[in-house]
Scaffold this motif. Structure first.
Motif, PDB file in Angstrom:
ATOM      1  N   LEU A  99     -14.250  18.185 -28.471  1.00 51.69           N
ATOM      2  CA  LEU A  99     -15.216  17.009 -28.297  1.00 51.69           C
ATOM      3  C   LEU A  99     -16.084  17.683 -27.096  1.00 51.69           C
ATOM      4  CD1 LEU A  99     -12.297  14.644 -26.988  1.00 51.69           C
ATOM      5  CD2 LEU A  99     -13.922  14.239 -28.839  1.00 51.69           C
ATOM      6  N   LYS A 100     -17.299  17.069 -27.386  1.00 55.69           N
ATOM      7  CA  LYS A 100     -18.361  17.437 -26.631  1.00 55.69           C
ATOM      8  C   LYS A 100     -19.045  15.995 -25.994  1.00 55.69           C
ATOM      9  CE  LYS A 100     -19.996  21.316 -29.052  1.00 55.69           C
ATOM     10  NZ  LYS A 100     -21.554  21.764 -29.875  1.00 55.69           N
ATOM     11  N   ILE A 101     -19.452  16.241 -24.677  1.00 60.68           N
ATOM     12  CA  ILE A 101     -20.137  15.097 -24.177  1.00 60.68           C
ATOM     13  C   ILE A 101     -21.437  14.704 -24.745  1.00 60.68           C
ATOM     14  CG2 ILE A 101     -21.191  14.059 -21.958  1.00 60.68           C
ATOM     15  CD1 ILE A 101     -19.244  16.025 -20.160  1.00 60.68           C
ATOM     16  N   LEU A 102     -21.504  13.524 -25.338  1.00 60.40           N
ATOM     17  CA  LEU A 102     -22.615  13.037 -25.788  1.00 60.40           C
ATOM     18  C   LEU A 102     -23.660  12.642 -24.714  1.00 60.40           C
ATOM     19  CD1 LEU A 102     -24.359  12.324 -28.267  1.00 60.40           C
ATOM     20  CD2 LEU A 102     -23.141  10.338 -28.308  1.00 60.40           C
ATOM     21  N   SER A 103     -23.160  11.558 -24.018  1.00 59.87           N
ATOM     22  CA  SER A 103     -24.026  11.031 -23.003  1.00 59.87           C
ATOM     23  C   SER A 103     -23.221  10.304 -21.861  1.00 59.87           C
ATOM     24  CB  SER A 103     -24.929   9.969 -23.651  1.00 59.87           C
ATOM     25  OG  SER A 103     -24.116   8.806 -24.226  1.00 59.87           O
ATOM     26  N   ILE A 104     -23.868  10.120 -20.725  1.00 60.39           N
ATOM     27  CA  ILE A 104     -23.457   9.054 -19.622  1.00 60.39           C
ATOM     28  C   ILE A 104     -23.983   7.901 -19.751  1.00 60.39           C
ATOM     29  CG2 ILE A 104     -23.410   8.928 -17.287  1.00 60.39           C
ATOM     30  CD1 ILE A 104     -21.699  11.411 -18.128  1.00 60.39           C
ATOM     31  N   VAL A 105     -23.178   6.975 -19.880  1.00 62.84           N
ATOM     32  CA  VAL A 105     -23.916   5.628 -20.051  1.00 62.84           C
ATOM     33  C   VAL A 105     -23.793   4.715 -18.592  1.00 62.84           C
ATOM     34  CG1 VAL A 105     -23.197   3.143 -21.313  1.00 62.84           C
ATOM     35  CG2 VAL A 105     -22.653   5.542 -22.389  1.00 62.84           C
ATOM     36  N   TRP A 106     -25.065   4.388 -18.140  1.00 61.51           N
ATOM     37  CA  TRP A 106     -25.238   4.179 -16.776  1.00 61.51           C
ATOM     38  C   TRP A 106     -25.608   2.467 -16.951  1.00 61.51           C
ATOM     39  CZ3 TRP A 106     -24.151   7.364 -13.106  1.00 61.51           C
ATOM     40  CH2 TRP A 106     -24.404   7.075 -11.863  1.00 61.51           C
ATOM     41  N   GLY A 107     -24.773   1.604 -16.098  1.00 62.45           N
ATOM     42  CA  GLY A 107     -24.975   0.223 -16.163  1.00 62.45           C
ATOM     43  C   GLY A 107     -26.104  -0.097 -15.186  1.00 62.45           C
ATOM     44  N   VAL A 108     -27.027  -0.781 -15.650  1.00 66.22           N
ATOM     45  CA  VAL A 108     -28.255  -1.201 -14.983  1.00 66.22           C
ATOM     46  C   VAL A 108     -28.550  -2.792 -15.104  1.00 66.22           C
ATOM     47  CG1 VAL A 108     -29.218   1.096 -15.301  1.00 66.22           C
ATOM     48  CG2 VAL A 108     -29.937  -0.759 -16.848  1.00 66.22           C
TER      49      VAL A 108
END
Length: 115
Positions: A3-12
């Motif tokens: 597994l690799k980190i694809l993205s951080i998902v940031w709530g806005v």
């Protein structure tokens, strides 16, 4: 497997303002035209982790989570379940979704995306 980190998902709560701020702050750009409730930012130059911006309704708490990417989603999901992850119940997947939503042992959601 891996597994690799694809993205951080940031709530806005304001997608346009968040796109402008984080693009300037990180020297990022839009990967593609944003959806009404979701945008992906990537580095202007070089490699780097994606920052995904997810619109939340004002009454919802801002939520942040991590997206992981793999070449073998099915095997990785099974491996993660075997070490303590759980499937998110009652998730409304869109047609042809390329991700699976899991919970870590603390109850935090994360996604496993098929590369």
């Amino acid at each position: 497997m891996g597994l690799k980190i694809l993205s951080i998902v940031w709530g806005v709560q304001n997608l346009e303002r968040a796109i402008a701020f984080w693009s300037e702050a990180l020297n990022y750009r839009l990967k593609r035209n944003p959806d009404p409730d979701f945008a992906i930012l990537i580095p202007i130059v070089g490699d780097g982790m994606q920052l995904s911006l997810k619109l939340t309704r004002s009454e919802e708490p801002k939520r942040h989570h991590i997206d992981l990417i793999t070449e073998n989603q099915e095997a990785e999901v099974q491996r993660l379940l075997s070490i303590g992850a759980a499937k998110m119940e009652e998730w409304d997947y869109e047609q042809n979704a390329d991700y699976v939503v899991l919970l870590d042992p603390e109850g935090n959601s994360f996604c496993v995306v098929q590369a």
